[in-house]
Design a protein around this motif. Structure first.
Motif, short mmCIF file in Angstrom:
data_model
loop_
_atom_site.label_atom_id
_atom_site.label_comp_id
_atom_site.label_asym_id
_atom_site.label_seq_id
_atom_site.Cartn_x
_atom_site.Cartn_y
_atom_site.Cartn_z
N MET A 117 0.97 -1.07 0.02
CA MET A 117 0.07 0.05 0.23
C MET A 117 0.88 1.25 -0.05
O MET A 117 0.37 2.23 -0.88
N ASN A 118 1.92 1.48 0.64
CA ASN A 118 2.90 2.46 0.66
C ASN A 118 3.48 2.52 -0.63
O ASN A 118 3.67 3.80 -1.15
N ALA A 119 3.93 1.48 -1.40
CA ALA A 119 4.38 1.43 -2.72
C ALA A 119 3.10 2.23 -3.80
O ALA A 119 3.61 3.15 -4.71
N PHE A 120 1.91 1.81 -3.52
CA PHE A 120 1.10 2.42 -4.20
C PHE A 120 0.73 3.84 -3.99
O PHE A 120 0.45 4.57 -5.02
N ILE A 121 0.80 4.23 -2.72
CA ILE A 121 0.57 5.74 -2.47
C ILE A 121 1.65 6.79 -3.02
O ILE A 121 1.45 7.54 -3.46
N THR A 122 2.98 6.07 -3.00
CA THR A 122 4.16 6.89 -3.27
C THR A 122 4.44 6.85 -4.69
O THR A 122 4.96 7.81 -5.21
N LYS A 123 4.08 5.83 -5.38
CA LYS A 123 4.65 5.63 -6.86
C LYS A 123 3.45 5.68 -7.74
O LYS A 123 3.78 5.88 -9.36
N ASN A 124 2.19 5.42 -7.33
CA ASN A 124 1.06 5.61 -8.51
C ASN A 124 1.09 7.24 -9.23
O ASN A 124 1.28 7.93 -8.72
N ARG A 125 0.90 7.09 -10.54
CA ARG A 125 1.14 7.88 -11.66
C ARG A 125 2.50 8.63 -11.74
O ARG A 125 2.68 9.74 -12.14
N GLY A 126 3.54 7.88 -10.97
CA GLY A 126 4.88 8.39 -11.09
C GLY A 126 5.46 8.03 -12.72
O GLY A 126 4.67 7.44 -13.40
N PHE A 127 6.60 8.51 -12.91
CA PHE A 127 7.35 8.16 -14.28
C PHE A 127 8.32 7.22 -14.42
O PHE A 127 9.23 7.15 -13.29
N CYS A 128 8.37 6.39 -15.22
CA CYS A 128 9.36 5.42 -15.62
C CYS A 128 9.95 5.96 -16.85
O CYS A 128 9.27 5.82 -17.90
N LEU A 129 11.05 6.53 -16.97
CA LEU A 129 11.59 7.19 -18.24
C LEU A 129 10.68 8.24 -18.55
O LEU A 129 10.45 9.13 -17.68
N ASN A 130 9.72 8.21 -19.60
CA ASN A 130 9.11 9.19 -19.98
C ASN A 130 7.47 8.97 -20.03
O ASN A 130 6.50 9.75 -20.20
N ASN A 131 7.26 7.57 -19.41
CA ASN A 131 5.99 7.01 -19.42
C ASN A 131 5.27 7.47 -17.92
O ASN A 131 6.01 6.97 -16.92
N GLN A 132 4.18 7.66 -17.79
CA GLN A 132 3.46 7.63 -16.66
C GLN A 132 3.03 6.32 -16.19
O GLN A 132 2.23 5.62 -17.09
N ILE A 133 3.11 5.74 -15.12
CA ILE A 133 2.77 4.44 -14.45
C ILE A 133 1.71 4.53 -13.54
O ILE A 133 1.66 5.10 -12.79
N THR A 134 1.08 3.34 -13.80
CA THR A 134 -0.25 3.18 -12.99
C THR A 134 0.10 1.97 -12.18
O THR A 134 0.60 0.92 -12.86
N VAL A 135 -0.23 2.39 -10.75
CA VAL A 135 0.32 1.32 -9.89
C VAL A 135 -1.14 0.61 -9.35
O VAL A 135 -1.95 1.35 -8.94
N ARG A 136 -1.20 -0.48 -9.35
CA ARG A 136 -2.42 -1.16 -8.60
C ARG A 136 -1.94 -2.50 -7.59
O ARG A 136 -0.82 -2.88 -7.97
N VAL A 137 -2.81 -2.41 -6.57
CA VAL A 137 -2.68 -3.47 -5.59
C VAL A 137 -3.49 -4.60 -6.00
O VAL A 137 -4.81 -4.51 -6.01
N LEU A 138 -2.93 -5.87 -6.14
CA LEU A 138 -3.69 -6.96 -6.55
C LEU A 138 -4.20 -7.68 -5.28
O LEU A 138 -3.22 -8.07 -4.45
N HIS A 139 -5.55 -8.15 -5.05
CA HIS A 139 -5.85 -8.84 -3.79
C HIS A 139 -5.99 -10.31 -4.11
O HIS A 139 -6.55 -10.62 -3.20
#
Length: 225
Positions: free
Chosen positions: A203-225
Motif C-alpha cells: 500500500m505504501n508503494a501504491f501511495i508513493t509511486k502511482n502516477r509516477g514516471f518511468c523514463l517518459n511514461n506515466q505508470i499506473t500502480v495497482r495492488v492485486l488482492h
C-alpha cells in the motif's frame, strides 16, 4: 415276538418324520446365517446432497461471488457478509488475463455460514451473485493477498534496472519482478508484477509511486488482492 416287531414298525414313521422335519427347519432359516458374502452397509443419507455443498474434511464450503468491480475490496465483502465469520485469508480475487477482477472465491468455515451468505445477499446485496464452487477451484487460484503490485504502462525500451529505479524507496522482493506484455488499445501494454512482504509495504508503494514516471511514461500502480 410278534408284538415286539409290530411296536418297532409303528415307531419308524415317527422317527423318519422327525428327521425330515428337522432338515426342513434348517432349510427355512435365513440364508444370511450361511452366506460368506459381506453385507453391504446401508446407503449414506448424505449421498443425495449436491457434491458442491458437501463439506470437506476440514468442514469448509466454497463459493464464487460475481458482480464485483475493480474497486471492490475483500474488506467490502467481509462487511457485506457480516456474520459469516470470514477473514481476508478466506477470500481470493479471480482476475482475467488483463488483471481485471471477474469474481471472488470465498472459503466459508461451515455450511451454515454458506447458507447465511445466500440470505444476506438476497436481502442487501442484490448486485452480487453467489454460486457453489469446488475446492479445486480455490486451490488452483493464485492468492495475491494484497501484497502483489501491478505496474502498467512501462516503456517498451525500459530495462529491469529502470523498473527498480522507479521503485526506489519501496520495500519489495527484487527477484519477484516479472516483465510481460498484454493486449491494449491501440497498442500492447507492457506491465510488471512484483511481490511485497506485507500488505502495508504494498500500500505504501501504491501511495508513493502511482502516477509516477518511468523514463517518459506515466505508470499506473495497482495492488492485486
Amino acid at each position: 415276538m410278534s408284538l415286539l416287531r409290530n411296536a418297532v414298525r409303528s415307531s419308524f414313521p415317527v422317527r423318519a418324520f422327525n428327521l425330515n422335519h428337522a432338515v426342513a427347519f434348517c432349510h427355512r432359516q435365513s440364508p444370511k446365517l450361511f452366506s460368506t458374502e459381506a453385507e453391504r452397509p446401508p446407503a449414506s443419507e448424505d449421498s443425495s446432497i449436491d457434491p458442491f455443498l458437501q463439506t470437506t474434511a476440514t468442514g469448509m464450503v466454497y463459493g464464487k461471488l460475481f458482480g464485483i468491480t475493480r474497486q471492490t475490496l475483500r474488506t467490502d465483502v467481509i462487511n457485506l457478509l457480516e456474520g459469516c465469520n470470514l477473514t481476508l485469508d478466506d477470500i481470493k480475487v479471480n482476475y482475467n488475463r488483463d488483471f481485471l477482477p471477474v469474481g471472488m472465491m470465498i472459503q466459508f468455515p461451515s455450511r451454515l455460514a454458506f447458507d447465511n451468505a445466500f440470505k444476506v445477499i438476497a436481502k442487501k446485496g442484490r448486485l452480487y451473485r453467489l454460486e457453489n464452487a469446488d475446492r479445486s477451484q480455490w486451490d488452483f487460484l493464485m492468492p495475491h493477498d494484497g501484497k502483489t503490485l501491478l505496474l502498467e504502462g512501462i516503456p517498451r525500451n525500459a530495462q529491469l534496472e529502470d523498473v527498480e529505479r522507479f521503485l526506489s524507496g519501496c520495500e519489495y522482493d527484487p527477484s519477484s519482478i516479472q516483465l510481460t506484455v498484454r493486449q491494449g488499445l491501440p497498442d500492447p501494454i507492457r506491465i510488471a508484477r512484483l511481490r511485497c512482504s506485507t500488505r502495508t509495504e504494498a500500500m505504501n508503494a501504491f501511495i508513493t509511486k502511482n502516477r509516477g514516471f518511468c523514463l517518459n511514461n506515466q505508470i499506473t500502480v495497482r495492488v492485486l488482492h
